[in-house]
Scaffold this active site. Structure first.
Site, mmCIF file in Angstrom:
data_model
loop_
_atom_site.group_PDB
_atom_site.id
_atom_site.type_symbol
_atom_site.label_atom_id
_atom_site.label_comp_id
_atom_site.label_asym_id
_atom_site.label_seq_id
_atom_site.Cartn_x
_atom_site.Cartn_y
_atom_site.Cartn_z
ATOM 1 N N HIS A 3 -26.620 -16.722 25.389
ATOM 2 C CA HIS A 3 -25.511 -16.531 26.462
ATOM 3 C C HIS A 3 -24.737 -17.897 26.640
ATOM 4 C CE1 HIS A 3 -27.305 -12.630 26.901
ATOM 5 N NE2 HIS A 3 -26.809 -12.316 28.191
ATOM 6 N N ASN A 14 -7.712 11.347 4.509
ATOM 7 C CA ASN A 14 -7.618 11.629 3.105
ATOM 8 C C ASN A 14 -8.676 11.379 2.581
ATOM 9 O OD1 ASN A 14 -7.827 8.613 3.166
ATOM 10 N ND2 ASN A 14 -5.627 8.615 3.520
ATOM 11 N N PRO A 17 -5.549 -5.593 10.840
ATOM 12 C CA PRO A 17 -6.966 -5.484 11.117
ATOM 13 C C PRO A 17 -7.439 -4.275 11.665
ATOM 14 C CG PRO A 17 -5.773 -7.542 12.176
ATOM 15 C CD PRO A 17 -4.804 -6.649 11.558
ATOM 16 N N GLU A 26 -16.269 -5.111 25.360
ATOM 17 C CA GLU A 26 -15.700 -6.593 25.158
ATOM 18 C C GLU A 26 -14.391 -6.351 24.442
ATOM 19 O OE1 GLU A 26 -18.865 -6.609 24.586
ATOM 20 O OE2 GLU A 26 -19.632 -7.490 26.330
ATOM 21 N N HIS A 57 0.938 -1.284 0.054
ATOM 22 C CA HIS A 57 0.073 0.139 0.013
ATOM 23 C C HIS A 57 0.794 1.244 -0.027
ATOM 24 C CE1 HIS A 57 -2.489 -3.310 1.520
ATOM 25 N NE2 HIS A 57 -3.570 -2.854 1.032
ATOM 26 N N HIS A 92 -19.455 -18.226 33.055
ATOM 27 C CA HIS A 92 -20.791 -18.560 32.532
ATOM 28 C C HIS A 92 -20.367 -19.360 31.153
ATOM 29 C CE1 HIS A 92 -21.439 -15.577 35.510
ATOM 30 N NE2 HIS A 92 -22.759 -15.795 35.515
ATOM 31 N N HIS A 115 -4.600 4.149 -2.845
ATOM 32 C CA HIS A 115 -4.552 3.114 -1.592
ATOM 33 C C HIS A 115 -3.610 2.101 -1.692
ATOM 34 C CE1 HIS A 115 -6.141 1.459 1.938
ATOM 35 N NE2 HIS A 115 -6.299 0.362 1.375
ATOM 36 N N ASP A 148 -30.513 -17.670 31.070
ATOM 37 C CA ASP A 148 -30.107 -16.690 29.938
ATOM 38 C C ASP A 148 -30.397 -17.002 28.793
ATOM 39 O OD1 ASP A 148 -30.051 -14.183 31.561
ATOM 40 O OD2 ASP A 148 -28.087 -14.373 32.052
ATOM 41 N N GLY A 164 -10.724 3.768 8.016
ATOM 42 C CA GLY A 164 -11.077 2.366 8.307
ATOM 43 C C GLY A 164 -10.942 2.154 9.608
#
Lengths: 671, 671
Positions: A476, A192, A125, A414, A35, A464, A265, A472, A163
């Site tokens: 869950h 950009n 990522p 999370e 890139h 759990h 890009h 639940d 991103g």
């Protein structure tokens, strides 16, 4: 874009920034992949940052008090590699740049922290870098509070693209940073206006300035090619007293025919266009060629921090010897010897008292005795503190006015939590552990994979952990999650059967330096099955014989966690019927796999039927059930084949057929 | 809180809202489990919404043009169940309320769409409902554009809590809705200031009003217990011309001793406190008792929509018969017969032409011929349109001024994309498919699991499915993802070997109505291996003999996707050495598992060594390698044991030992 105006306004700056752009163009062309546009667009910001602000010493990239530079837009990896080469990092000679994206090179497609000291984190990522940075900045605050600002006093700088900001995890990160007023965190938004599909407006028209303000950030908007504006903005950001976002209006692939387009890009490899871009820069040098004056100007930047570091060493030397040793130990990620003896003492007590508690509660019991001896642990929970049992009495709450607090209320985030834990672990000096419900490993998954890939060792406390959570219901109730986690390379998945195994699992998890751990813990109470105290950590071998056949061995029951109790009950029934039955507890597949074949065969000898019991799916069990060479034995599995349901836990075990009686029946059908 | 003032100001409203609160208290107490506070806090909003605005007919909960009500804060499930019982939905008699959270009840711990018609989606994992709602609202826009507003003209109402808004996926959802000006989407934020851990401020101080405005939303702030304010706000929201957020300041567990506390979030079961709360409401009735006048007032609300629906039926009847049939077919999720014949014709052509293309390209070739016959398909990509190859020539781009556009630029929002796809599929009339890189299934994972759990059938087009993507490196190279996806119940994972299998996979994926599919597709080119045309869809059996042994069968090679080519090359080498070798292509484990034992045994007979080849980890393969009963055969696996690396694809296959030569060696070592 008036390249000429930029060139003439700040010729020295321009030459340095051009070196980044030229190396990027050359490396991408050589690799025929990569890139180009992002490093070309952000070269000015990076140049000013490194020249005027970054505290670092290229000769000692692992200096503990360096500023951290995080390229969240990891596809622009050539920006980092160019900076490291230019500033004189010995791990990045020109050969590395020439080998961009080739086998064995440090210049991987995306920055990989484990390939070079100066690469702080692994990105690519999107959104992960900015979310890691929250952990970096928190770690800095914590260590500064613990060791004093004479030895810990640095910034975390981040370059994030559109991103990164579109990914949901960035919102979790931004709001966490805002909530905690992480004032040493500075984010450059590479504004950009381009994504792979085209103009950002195709998919997004968020007012990012307003968005960051809504999260309590200091925000500035600048021309990302104006070195004076960049310098002034960084100076202001450092004084803001809050996390600061600098929106840098830039041109992707500046000066190239593909400037300001989505083509810019990607990989710009056309020879003529490349030559034209270099000509526009006034860059008269061959591929991978950096003129001596430019190189030495960059190397002066790289060595500028040597003096800072020398002063830091002096200040460090003024700390007490105990404090110096503690700091060194913690930055090296070594656990104190006290961990092992503390766990041993707890185990002894547990084997005697034999509590009937949930393993999430047993986990708290272990942490209660461990945390006082490991000041590096930082606990937390994604708004399930009372359920995950990750907060112990002595931690205190990390907050703006209590940077010594060692428990983080992560909120319902999370993913941001896991990514920040990675940041803390990467920063060093901190051992993060935090919890949520096991089913929500799904939310944390992108960051958990990166823990494994990056070879850092946070501990995920996932409570759990099955239908045993009851009412639940299936949203869950983990079913496939143990298999998913075990499928991930370089990850230890502990599913302890009782309080003793839980303590052992904690010892093992906290002792790791390059492998993350997941503790899979129950909501429901379990009896103590390790009623005879053993000094040795039996869980360290991954699996062991918990109870052996009293007559000729005809069956082996393999189980983990809450199902070990069922295995023992089934064994009692089978033995009553004269069927000699061994129970093997398998708290950690990965550690069992790491044992030698002799030990594995000793635990799982041929010649008996095998039945595994786990309140999850079968996938992953066949290697133990069917024998490592596939012809050892007849085997069966008692567990789940689909999603769970909403009802009391006992009802679910009964309805889904995970009972001692079902195990007995299965064994008999196989004999 | 002056309960008395509320009671006296709007007594009829108060009685209706009290019925929700009383049922919630009674049901949670009976179950000794659940979440009382949220339904108690939002009862006023829900009452006004249902009484004054919701277009629905309790007698026909599956009416296509009903308004959709989505409880994103799914833990407050008793709010939905109370509303459905009170309005007279026959699926929710009082016995269901009494059986809250018990085995077999429709009143599961969290709302589950497949248990009752009126439950639009499955919530509980926070943020999913609000993200689904974007898909619902998009589907409504699309269908309205296609069928006219006389038959499609409804709103999507969402109740979201602080947890939903803290989850990153909500940012993806909010910015998508803002970008597309989804003006029929109305979100109520239950602004009660409380999370499980305590006050929201413990973990978050985001200015939500500013945040929604930054995403282009219309925003209002009201007292969530004032029926007139609620009514006026909903009216204004519907006229806003943008997605609208109504910040409702509420008291969690209103009127209970636990009001405004985190304790109020959970199960309030204390008998005395319950009695006191009911007394404060002026509610003089026993458990599960609703006085006739209140029940009949609610039932009048439930039947109010019958007239709307009758008028709708009239308008529907005015459509052409063709159009009526088309609408009915699409809402039923049935695919046209033309799909099968189109795929057959394409397969014939591909077997003849034998293109050497990447399966991502083959996927585009299939979509190019399929999309014109299936107006219900909506394609998209998370900013990788040119890489995922999901856009075909005839789709057009979905946008504010082109609601007929059938391609969505999702932006860098994998999670929001997947969750919106669920919403589209749940809405009905739409078959969503969209792509990203396979590795980023990690980001989409929470929504993908829900596709499977909810029994909806979106198609996930996951390209760049192995180390075969090359230089981008391990952050982008799936290794464990096939195992993870196969571990998920009710999910079809297709990994086609060539263009023919890709076409077959598309036919199968689009034909599903209650199972989501993942297409695992290559970046790199693959030869056509299905060179002989078969009318039958061979992939439908999950695995089949692609090439058989020409001499005595000594080895069976099992492979998927890009590794089928390697298996065929290995077969050629083995056969040359006189080792009769069968190659089995296994495009879909789940479909193979669904075949009868006879077929499975025919494809994988005993008595030959088995070697599987897949550029991923072994987990999941043992069931086929070691034999279903574990004693069939000697077996081996050629694939990955850890993460990938950054280098050209051919180098990686070589370095990681995934080659025909390695397969030959493995077979010989086993013989």
């Amino acid at each position: 874009m008036e390249i000429d105006a930029l060139r003439t306004a700040h010729p020295e700056h321009w030459a340095k920034a051009s070196a980044i752009r030229a190396l990027t163009l050359d490396a991408v062309r050589a690799a025929n992949s990569g890139h180009s546009g992002m490093p070309m667009g952000m070269a000015d910001v990076a140049t000013v940052l490194f020249e005027k602000h970054m505290k670092f010493d290229a000769a000692t990239p692992d200096w503990a008090d360096r500023d951290r530079f995080i390229l969240s837009a990891g596809h622009g990896s050539m920006l980092v590699y160019a900076l490291l080469h230019l500033t004189g990092d010995v791990q990045f000679p020109i050969e590395e740049i020439r080998n961009f994206r080739q086998w064995g090179a440090r210049t991987a497609g995306h920055p990989e922290n484990f390939l070079a000291d100066a690469i702080e984190t692994t990105t690519g990522p999107l959104g992960q870098g900015i979310a890691n940075s929250v952990g970096f900045a928190m770690a800095e605050e914590m260590l500064r509070a613990q060791f004093g600002k004479k030895v810990v006093d640095h910034h975390t700088y981040v370059i994030a693209g559109d991103g990164c900001l579109m990914e949901g995890v960035s919102q979790e990160a931004i709001t966490l940073a805002g909530r905690h007023q992480l004032s040493k965190l500075v984010v450059f938004w590479d504004n950009n206006g381009i994504t792979i599909d085209g103009n950002v407006e195709l998919s997004d028209n968020t007012d990012q300035v307003m968005r960051f303000k809504s999260a309590g950030w200091h925000v500035q908007e600048i021309d990302g090619h104006d070195p004076e504006a960049i310098d002034a903005a960084i100076t202001a950001a450092k004084r803001a007293g809050k996390p600061s976002m600098i929106a840098c209006k830039t041109h992707i692939a500046l000066g190239h025919a593909a400037q300001d387009t989505s083509k810019g890009h990607g990989a710009l490899t056309d020879a003529d266009q490349l030559a034209a871009a270099k000509a526009a820069y006034g860059w008269k040098f061959g591929p991978f060629e950096i003129p001596a004056d430019v190189k030495s100007a960059w190397e002066a930047i790289g060595s500028r921090g040597a003096a800072d570091r020398a002063e830091w060493l002096d200040r460090f030397g003024e700390l007490s010897e105990r404090k110096q040793a503690e700091f060194t130990r913690r930055m090296a990620g070594e656990v104190p010897n006290k961990l092992a003896s503390t766990v041993r003492a707890l185990k002894k007590q547990l084997s005697e008292v034999q509590p009937k508690v949930a393993t999430r509660k047993a986990s708290e019991m272990a942490l209660e005795v461990i945390n006082p001896h490991l000041p590096e642990t930082i606990g937390g929970s994604a708004d399930l503190t009372g359920s995950n049992n990750t907060r112990t009495h002595d931690l205190g709450i990390f907050d703006i006015d209590n940077r010594k607090g060692r428990f983080v209320h992560w909120g319902i985030r999370e993913h941001g939590m896991a990514s920040a834990m990675n940041g803390m672990a990467l920063h060093g000096g901190i051992k993060p552990y935090s919890g949520t419900f096991m089913c929500f490993t799904d939310y944390a998954r992108p960051a958990m994979r990166l823990s494994a890939l990056m070879k850092v060792a946070p501990v995920y406390v996932m409570t759990h952990d099955s239908i045993g959570l009851g009412e639940d219901g299936p949203t869950h109730q983990p079913v496939e999650h143990l298999a998913m986690l075990r499928a991930t390379p370089n990850m230890f998945v502990f599913r302890p059967a009782d309080a003793v195994e839980t303590a052992e699992s904690w010892e093992l998890a906290l002792s790791q330096t390059s492998t993350p751990s997941v503790l899979s813990l129950t909501r429901q109470n379990l009896p103590t099955v390790r009623t005879e105290h053993k000094t040795r950590n039996l869980s360290a071998q991954g699996a062991y014989v918990l109870a052996d056949a009293t007559t000729k061995r005809q069956a082996i029951l393999l189980a983990t966690g809450s199902e070990v109790e069922i295995a023992l009950a089934a064994r009692a029934l089978l033995e009553k019927d004269g069927i000699g039955t061994r129970v093997v507890s398998m708290p950690c597949f990965e550690l069992f796999e790491a044992q030698d074949a002799t030990y594995r065969r000793k635990v799982l000898p041929a010649g008996a039927v095998r039945v595994a019991i786990e309140a999850g799916i079968r996938q992953g069990w066949d290697q133990w059930l069917l024998g490592e060479r596939g012809r050892d034995t007849k085997a069966g599995f008692i567990g789940m084949t689909g999603f769970g349901a909403s009802a009391p836990a006992e009802t679910l075990y009964e309805k889904f057929g995970i009972t001692a009686e079902a195990v007995v029946e299965k064994v008999k059908s196989l004999l």
